[in-house]
Design an enzyme around this catalytic site. Structure first.
Site, mmCIF file in Angstrom:
data_model
loop_
_atom_site.group_PDB
_atom_site.id
_atom_site.type_symbol
_atom_site.label_atom_id
_atom_site.label_comp_id
_atom_site.label_asym_id
_atom_site.label_seq_id
_atom_site.Cartn_x
_atom_site.Cartn_y
_atom_site.Cartn_z
ATOM 1 N N ASP A 39 77.647 94.358 7.418
ATOM 2 C CA ASP A 39 78.371 94.406 8.702
ATOM 3 C C ASP A 39 77.907 95.552 9.602
ATOM 4 O O ASP A 39 78.735 96.277 10.167
ATOM 5 C CB ASP A 39 79.882 94.565 8.460
ATOM 6 C CG ASP A 39 80.423 93.680 7.353
ATOM 7 O OD1 ASP A 39 79.865 92.595 7.140
ATOM 8 O OD2 ASP A 39 81.416 94.075 6.712
ATOM 9 N N GLU A 209 84.048 84.746 11.919
ATOM 10 C CA GLU A 209 84.354 86.182 11.909
ATOM 11 C C GLU A 209 83.221 86.944 12.612
ATOM 12 O O GLU A 209 82.312 86.360 13.184
ATOM 13 C CB GLU A 209 84.506 86.681 10.467
ATOM 14 C CG GLU A 209 83.246 86.475 9.619
ATOM 15 C CD GLU A 209 83.464 86.711 8.144
ATOM 16 O OE1 GLU A 209 84.624 86.723 7.692
ATOM 17 O OE2 GLU A 209 82.459 86.879 7.433
#
Length: 328
Positions: A39, A209
């Site tokens: 991420d 997401e």
């Protein structure tokens, strides 16, 4: 014969020059630094590139963030534990997907914590503050900024976006829903939208997401991750609109696994410069020989646009990108 001879000499000289150029070009390599990290948010502060990733491990071990900085995309310095749950009393585990922005002389780091599954659990999206991009960061408000499910969005995967008019927005959401909310000047809460709402849903088709937004040629590029984060179908898609509120109609995928390079490529960020037209995508992927969901590494590759402003499919590489020094 003379023409052929001189043509051969010219070809030889060009080949020699190209060979010398190739030898002197230094590449970052992928991954760009050691360790399991996911991420990643890439950003520029001053004359350095910074990457803020999730420490990729079982949830109970995700209790801190490391950061990495580089003057040239080649040499990376690790800044360990810039934020630790010891400084955030309500965060216990699963601190994810840091997103950072500078406002005046302070740095604000937004993060998800505790992986809450419903409104009764404690956790959500928090914000920490420091006077230096390397921290140490401390909890800014002593509680989560977002601690409930709004419009079905799990409060995770936050991204803070500064619009061209100076307004700041929080864009976030898991569980296939994405919200945008306008931050107040102190980053301690939110201001109502024009219609009186606080959390506006902007979920595009196939969103899962990992939202990210940037501007290019006065257009808003909204990007997100699709598929399952532990699976081979994890990927990145995008849309373009004239406003950060959308509407966002999915254009298509631009990053996905390559059976010759890596699996599960996704949850990315973008570092770009319209003046130089240098654009980079920073993302995580899983090596081909790894099956553990947490074995993810941070990589960087070039990102290109076509003549119509559409993003070309990203070519994942093991070489990474060439050295690029920043100028003040």
């Amino acid at each position: 014969m003379k023409k052929l001879f001189f043509a051969a000499l010219l070809f030889s000289a060009v080949s020699s020059t190209n060979a010398q150029t190739k030898k002197t070009t230094v590449y970052s390599g992928n991954p760009i630094f050691k360790g399991w990290y996911a991420d990643p948010e890439g950003i520029v502060f001053g004359n350095k590139y910074w990457v803020y990733p999730t420490f990729s491990a079982p949830y109970e071990k995700q209790v801190f963030f490391d950061a990495f900085s580089s003057p040239d995309l080649i040499t990376w310095t690790k800044h360990p534990k810039i934020l630790d749950t010891a400084n955030v009393k309500w965060a216990k585990k699963a601190i994810w997907a840091p997103s950072i922005i500078k406002k005046k002389d302070q740095y604000f780091l937004f993060f998800g914590a505790n992986d809450i599954q419903n409104d009764q659990e404690s956790g959500g999206i928090g914000v920490a503050v420091a006077n230096n991009p390397a921290g140490p960061f401390k909890d800014h408000i002593g509680k989560p900024l977002v601690d409930k499910f709004h419009n079905g969005a799990q409060p995770i995967d936050q991204f803070v976006f500064k619009d061209k008019d100076g307004k700041y927005y929080l864009i976030y959401g898991g569980w296939k829903h994405c919200n945008i909310a306008r931050l107040n000047d102190q980053f301690t809460g939110f201001l109502p939208m024009a219609d009186g709402s606080t959390f506006k849903e902007i979920t595009p088709e196939d969103y899962v997401e990992g939202p990210f937004m940037f501007m290019r040629n006065n257009k808003y590029y909204f990007m997100w991750s699709e598929g399952g984060w532990t699976g081979p179908d994890y990927s990145v898609a995008y849309a373009i609109a004239d406003s950060p509120m959308g509407p966002f109609k999915r254009v298509g995928k631009i990053l996905q696994q390559d059976s010759k390079i890596a699996k599960g490529a996704g949850h990315h960020s973008v570092i770009g410069d319209e003046k130089s037209n240098d654009w980079y995508i920073v993302y995580h992927r899983r090596p081909l020989d790894q099956t553990d969901g947490n074995f993810r590494e941070t990589c960087i590759d070039k990102m290109y646009f076509d003549k119509d402003g559409l993003i070309k499919p990203v070519v994942m590489t093991n070489e990474g990108v060439p050295r690029k020094l920043l100028r003040k």
